[in-house]
Design a protein around this motif. Structure first.
Motif, PDB file in Angstrom:
ATOM      1  N   SER A  94     -61.142  23.374  96.468  1.00  0.00           N
ATOM      2  CA  SER A  94     -60.744  24.481  95.588  1.00  0.00           C
ATOM      3  C   SER A  94     -61.019  24.170  94.130  1.00  0.00           C
ATOM      4  CB  SER A  94     -59.248  24.761  95.758  1.00  0.00           C
ATOM      5  OG  SER A  94     -58.947  25.108  97.080  1.00  0.00           O
ATOM      6  N   ASP A 130     -61.299  29.585  93.794  1.00  0.00           N
ATOM      7  CA  ASP A 130     -62.443  29.791  94.677  1.00  0.00           C
ATOM      8  C   ASP A 130     -62.528  28.576  95.600  1.00  0.00           C
ATOM      9  OD1 ASP A 130     -65.412  29.588  95.408  1.00  0.00           O
ATOM     10  OD2 ASP A 130     -65.304  31.551  94.441  1.00  0.00           O
ATOM     11  N   THR A 190     -64.326  26.795  99.034  1.00  0.00           N
ATOM     12  CA  THR A 190     -65.416  26.696  99.997  1.00  0.00           C
ATOM     13  C   THR A 190     -65.280  25.352 100.714  1.00  0.00           C
ATOM     14  OG1 THR A 190     -66.881  25.697  98.351  1.00  0.00           O
ATOM     15  CG2 THR A 190     -66.974  28.097  98.570  1.00  0.00           C
ATOM     16  N   HIS A 196     -65.421  31.672 102.872  1.00  0.00           N
ATOM     17  CA  HIS A 196     -65.332  31.674 101.414  1.00  0.00           C
ATOM     18  C   HIS A 196     -64.060  32.431 101.076  1.00  0.00           C
ATOM     19  CE1 HIS A 196     -66.834  33.171  97.278  1.00  0.00           C
ATOM     20  NE2 HIS A 196     -66.198  32.030  97.158  1.00  0.00           N
ATOM     21  N   VAL A 231     -61.211  33.551  98.015  1.00  0.00           N
ATOM     22  CA  VAL A 231     -60.839  33.692  96.603  1.00  0.00           C
ATOM     23  C   VAL A 231     -59.371  34.104  96.562  1.00  0.00           C
ATOM     24  CG1 VAL A 231     -61.264  34.910  94.437  1.00  0.00           C
ATOM     25  CG2 VAL A 231     -63.186  34.321  95.922  1.00  0.00           C
TER      26      VAL A 231
END
Length: 184
Positions: free
Chosen positions: A97, A109, A111, A134, A136
């Protein structure tokens, strides 16, 4: 429409096989990740409540935010120092993160998730967390004692379309207690 979108056919088949392995577990690796004490629904991301132990300590330093979950006592580090995402070869249960401030909102964000086998496992019934996820998240103070938490999930190998959710979290005065897990 207020609903989690359908799984893709491949993800639905993966879920079916995963549930079948759970019903016929022969070793600890056949169990959900929560039963292996690796991760749990509440530790996220996203941060999703459970029926108990859904408490968090959120600690901010100059260049990080740490989200410490009571259940299985996971601590997630969100880096605020402007670093890029990790190389795609580095993967973990909770991803990697990075965050930034947009006014008074922390935007995170995430991934680099691994192929977690259903990710949280099966207590929460969550499937679709794999290396293509992904995520957010947005953390905003609604008032002095209420945090508005919003998240957006995009995983084309798992879901037929991206989806969003939000919830509020209320500040508590109590302590976070250690959750002693049996580790398999």
């Amino acid at each position: 429409d207020g609903r989690i979108p359908p799984l893709t056919p491949a993800a639905a088949e993966f879920k079916r096989q995963r549930l079948e392995r759970l019903r016929k577990a022969e070793n600890p690796e056949d169990l959900g990740l929560q039963d292996q004490c690796l991760t749990f629904l509440t530790s996220g991301p996203p941060l999703l409540p459970y029926s108990y132990n859904s408490n968090y300590d959120i600690i901010q330093t100059n260049d990080t935010v740490v989200v410490h979950a009571e259940m299985i006592h996971d601590a997630r580090i969100i880096y605020l120092d402007g670093r890029p995402h990790l190389p795609s070869s580095i993967r973990s249960w909770s991803g990697a993160s990075i965050g930034r401030w947009e006014g008074n909102t922390l935007v995170v964000d995430t991934t680099n998730f691994n192929d977690g086998g259903g990710y949280y496992g099966d207590a929460g019934g969550n499937f679709g967390w794999d290396r293509n996820l992904h995520l957010v998240e947005r953390f905003s103070l609604f008032d002095a004692d209420t945090l508005l938490y919003q998240f957006e999930i995009d995983n084309p190998t798992a879901f037929t379309r991206p989806w969003k959710g939000e919830l509020t979290m209320t500040r508590a005065d109590g302590r976070i207690f250690e959750f002693a897990c049996h580790e398999g």
